[in-house]
Scaffold this motif. Structure first.
Motif, mmCIF file in Angstrom:
data_model
loop_
_atom_site.group_PDB
_atom_site.id
_atom_site.type_symbol
_atom_site.label_atom_id
_atom_site.label_comp_id
_atom_site.label_asym_id
_atom_site.label_seq_id
_atom_site.Cartn_x
_atom_site.Cartn_y
_atom_site.Cartn_z
ATOM 1 N N LYS A 157 50.174 66.050 47.498
ATOM 2 C CA LYS A 157 51.532 66.046 47.821
ATOM 3 C C LYS A 157 52.168 64.898 46.908
ATOM 4 O O LYS A 157 51.742 63.891 46.786
ATOM 5 C CB LYS A 157 52.157 65.959 48.800
ATOM 6 C CG LYS A 157 53.661 66.075 49.296
ATOM 7 C CD LYS A 157 54.014 65.882 50.329
ATOM 8 C CE LYS A 157 55.561 66.048 50.651
ATOM 9 N NZ LYS A 157 55.924 66.065 51.991
ATOM 10 N N PRO A 158 52.948 65.239 45.707
ATOM 11 C CA PRO A 158 53.556 64.164 44.914
ATOM 12 C C PRO A 158 54.487 63.310 45.333
ATOM 13 O O PRO A 158 55.222 63.736 46.439
ATOM 14 C CB PRO A 158 54.126 65.115 43.588
ATOM 15 C CG PRO A 158 54.709 66.380 44.293
ATOM 16 C CD PRO A 158 53.670 66.715 45.434
ATOM 17 N N VAL A 159 54.549 62.136 45.089
ATOM 18 C CA VAL A 159 55.438 61.191 45.709
ATOM 19 C C VAL A 159 56.613 60.864 44.540
ATOM 20 O O VAL A 159 56.184 60.998 43.283
ATOM 21 C CB VAL A 159 54.662 59.687 45.720
ATOM 22 C CG1 VAL A 159 55.706 58.497 45.892
ATOM 23 C CG2 VAL A 159 53.692 59.793 46.843
ATOM 24 N N TYR A 160 57.633 61.150 45.061
ATOM 25 C CA TYR A 160 58.929 61.002 43.934
ATOM 26 C C TYR A 160 59.282 59.523 43.923
ATOM 27 O O TYR A 160 59.610 58.990 45.279
ATOM 28 C CB TYR A 160 59.813 61.946 44.262
ATOM 29 C CG TYR A 160 59.552 63.316 44.071
ATOM 30 C CD1 TYR A 160 59.506 63.859 42.792
ATOM 31 C CD2 TYR A 160 58.988 64.194 45.254
ATOM 32 C CE1 TYR A 160 59.001 65.532 42.714
ATOM 33 C CE2 TYR A 160 58.596 65.649 45.233
ATOM 34 C CZ TYR A 160 58.396 65.921 43.691
ATOM 35 O OH TYR A 160 58.002 67.221 43.637
ATOM 36 N N SER A 201 57.549 46.718 43.274
ATOM 37 C CA SER A 201 56.972 46.302 44.343
ATOM 38 C C SER A 201 57.222 47.101 45.521
ATOM 39 O O SER A 201 56.171 47.520 46.512
ATOM 40 C CB SER A 201 57.494 44.991 44.771
ATOM 41 O OG SER A 201 58.906 44.797 44.681
ATOM 42 N N ALA A 202 58.542 47.714 45.623
ATOM 43 C CA ALA A 202 58.781 48.795 46.920
ATOM 44 C C ALA A 202 57.893 50.081 46.660
ATOM 45 O O ALA A 202 57.221 50.474 47.449
ATOM 46 C CB ALA A 202 60.013 49.000 46.949
ATOM 47 N N LEU A 203 57.748 50.438 45.339
ATOM 48 C CA LEU A 203 57.101 51.737 44.908
ATOM 49 C C LEU A 203 55.541 51.255 45.292
ATOM 50 O O LEU A 203 54.880 52.315 45.747
ATOM 51 C CB LEU A 203 56.998 52.158 43.416
ATOM 52 C CG LEU A 203 56.431 53.227 43.271
ATOM 53 C CD1 LEU A 203 56.719 54.451 43.964
ATOM 54 C CD2 LEU A 203 56.412 53.446 41.512
ATOM 55 N N LEU A 204 55.026 50.374 44.877
ATOM 56 C CA LEU A 204 53.462 49.816 45.093
ATOM 57 C C LEU A 204 53.257 49.962 46.926
ATOM 58 O O LEU A 204 52.231 50.678 47.003
ATOM 59 C CB LEU A 204 53.136 48.555 44.691
ATOM 60 C CG LEU A 204 51.771 48.146 44.989
ATOM 61 C CD1 LEU A 204 50.674 48.861 44.420
ATOM 62 C CD2 LEU A 204 51.612 46.708 44.507
ATOM 63 N N GLN A 218 55.037 51.855 48.892
ATOM 64 C CA GLN A 218 54.911 53.524 49.122
ATOM 65 C C GLN A 218 53.674 54.116 48.753
ATOM 66 O O GLN A 218 53.258 55.016 49.676
ATOM 67 C CB GLN A 218 56.125 53.859 48.574
ATOM 68 C CG GLN A 218 56.348 55.451 48.862
ATOM 69 C CD GLN A 218 57.578 56.075 48.002
ATOM 70 O OE1 GLN A 218 58.346 55.419 47.188
ATOM 71 N NE2 GLN A 218 57.764 57.254 48.389
ATOM 72 N N LEU A 219 53.137 53.697 47.665
ATOM 73 C CA LEU A 219 51.991 54.437 47.195
ATOM 74 C C LEU A 219 50.632 54.202 48.004
ATOM 75 O O LEU A 219 49.922 54.831 48.430
ATOM 76 C CB LEU A 219 51.829 54.001 45.665
ATOM 77 C CG LEU A 219 52.429 54.471 44.544
ATOM 78 C CD1 LEU A 219 52.117 54.217 43.391
ATOM 79 C CD2 LEU A 219 52.575 55.943 44.503
ATOM 80 N N GLN A 220 50.796 52.842 48.391
ATOM 81 C CA GLN A 220 49.692 52.351 49.553
ATOM 82 C C GLN A 220 49.755 53.063 50.827
ATOM 83 O O GLN A 220 48.704 53.611 51.547
ATOM 84 C CB GLN A 220 49.778 50.919 49.852
ATOM 85 C CG GLN A 220 49.345 50.131 48.476
ATOM 86 C CD GLN A 220 49.556 48.623 48.636
ATOM 87 O OE1 GLN A 220 50.615 48.075 49.251
ATOM 88 N NE2 GLN A 220 48.805 47.769 48.121
ATOM 89 N N VAL A 221 51.095 53.338 51.185
ATOM 90 C CA VAL A 221 51.114 54.131 52.524
ATOM 91 C C VAL A 221 50.636 55.393 52.604
ATOM 92 O O VAL A 221 49.800 56.074 53.355
ATOM 93 C CB VAL A 221 52.646 53.720 53.059
ATOM 94 C CG1 VAL A 221 52.987 54.593 54.185
ATOM 95 C CG2 VAL A 221 53.095 52.223 53.524
#
Length: 419
Positions: free
Chosen positions: A269-272, A280-283, A285-288
């Motif tokens: 599933k893609p992350v948007y 820093s916030a996206l990082l 999110q990608l980790q979660v």
């Protein structure tokens, strides 16, 4: 009688130097270094750290003590010199005491304390603690008065530690030789990490390698091999409709092997995300989500580009190349005044490379965007313009964008003559 006064004056000047050195030591010591000493076998450092945390009390104590000994010593010196030189005694006393206090009560002790403030502060901590107790009535009075004045003339709170101040400290440490360039760059990048937006880092839409979900197996295989990427965005109909991310391992070991599994079942599933989200916030999110890639969408919901975990980490550690990557040389020096610049380079990197101070905020990220903005059009090969001390000429371009520019350094006199 005079010998007793002289001995008293020597003792008073010694205490003047002591208080001056204490003021310098506690005002310039490094609390982080004290904490390190306290946790690594220097018990006295803990008490010194406690005093440093209550710096206002220490400062009031040393100032009160210093003023008391200076006033008393000046009075005694006046009495001594008047008894010896009569009517010229007061003048001679002022000259002699000024010299003595400056040399032995101010300059010398402060210089010695400044050289090793932590070590000196630890050594005098017991004495400072004694004088704090001895002069408590005075310090309470003066602290109360200064607190009242502070309330009457309340100023903006400037105690907040800013990242710019920390970056300045890192630069000073590098200049002093306590830190090499790579370490300084790493720390600076980490400090600035929270301020970076996705829009400064992501790969734009025109450079994205992606496949339609209806594309043939051979085409996907070819794109994996040609690009060298381990993941490909998969869209349906148009790249504005990315439906998932295909991993190279899943493609070869599950689908390509038997050709029966549906591509949709292999997609993650893609992350948007948006261009204005902090990396820093996206990082986080990608980790979660345990993802290595996010799709960057524009304000209309279309695909603006993609950003990978590697793109984010490169903002801290610098460019990461593997055995399949082609190393891009963004800045090529021809001679002392002539350079070629790849227009995919970040405009901030170009300004830093040529020591240019930015006067305005730009809406673009690349050198190509800067050139188009400056010339107000997509220029042709050979067209040029001046920006500060740079003469910029387009050397490679096409109908859509600019690929390379030639940069020539010009001094201010030549620039004025051209104008």
């Amino acid at each position: 009688m005079n010998s007793n006064i002289i001995i008293t004056l020597i003792i008073l000047i010694f205490f003047s130097g002591f208080f001056s050195a204490a003021e310098t030591a506690f005002s310039s010591l490094n609390k982080i270094r004290l904490k390190y000493l306290a946790t690594n076998g220097t018990p006295k450092a803990l008490k010194t750290l406690e005093l440093a945390e209550d710096f206002s009390t220490v400062l009031t104590t040393v100032l009160v003590g210093n003023n008391i000994v200076n006033i008393v010593s000046t009075s005694l010196a006046t009495v001594l010199f008047i008894s010896i030189f009569k009517e010229n005694g007061a003048l001679i006393s002022s000259i002699v005491m000024t010299i003595l206090v400056l040399i032995f009560g101010e300059i010398t002790p402060k210089t010695l304390a400044k050289a090793q403030p932590e070590k000196f502060a630890i050594a005098i901590t017991p004495f400072i603690s004694f004088f704090i107790g001895l002069l408590t009535p005075f310090t309470m009075i003066f602290n109360g008065i200064s607190g009242l004045i502070s309330k009457l003339f309340k100023s903006e709170d400037t105690d907040e530690f800013r990242s710019e101040e920390f970056i300045t400290m890192v630069e000073e440490a590098q200049e002093d030789g306590d830190m090499d360039e790579d370490e300084a760059d790493l720390i600076t990048n980490a400090i600035e990490f929270n301020d970076q937006d996705v829009g400064k880092v992501f790969t734009p839409r025109v450079e994205v390698c992606a496949c339609d979900i209806k594309d043939s197996l051979e085409k996907m295989d070819s794109l994996f091999r040609e690009s060298g990427f381990s993941r490909l965005p998969i869209y349906e109909g148009t790249i504005d409709n990315i439906v998932g991310v295909l991993h190279e391992k899943d493609f070869y070991y599950q689908y390509y092997r038997d050709g029966k599994t549906s591509i949709k079942r292999l997609l993650s599933k893609p992350v948007y995300t948006s261009e204005h989200v902090k990396i820093s916030a996206l990082l986080k999110q990608l980790q979660v989500t345990k993802s290595h890639m996010a799709v960057v969408i524009d304000e209309y919901g279309g695909t603006a580009g993609i950003i990978t975990m590697e793109d984010i980490l490169e903002e801290i550690v610098g460019e990461i190349y593997d055995e399949h990557d082609e190393v891009v040389e963004y800045f090529k020096k021809v001679d002392d005044t002539t350079y070629y610049v790849n227009c995919d380079a970040d405009i901030d990197d170009m300004f830093e490379y040529f020591d240019i101070i930015e006067d305005e905020e730009f809406d673009f990220n690349t050198v190509s965007g800067f050139v188009i903005h400056s010339m107000d059009k997509i220029p042709n090969k050979g067209e040029s313009f001046n920006y500060k001390n740079l003469h910029i000429e387009v050397s490679e371009c096409d109908e859509k964008t600019i690929h390379k520019i030639k940069v020539t350094l010009v001094n201010e006199e030549e620039e004025k003559e051209e104008d």
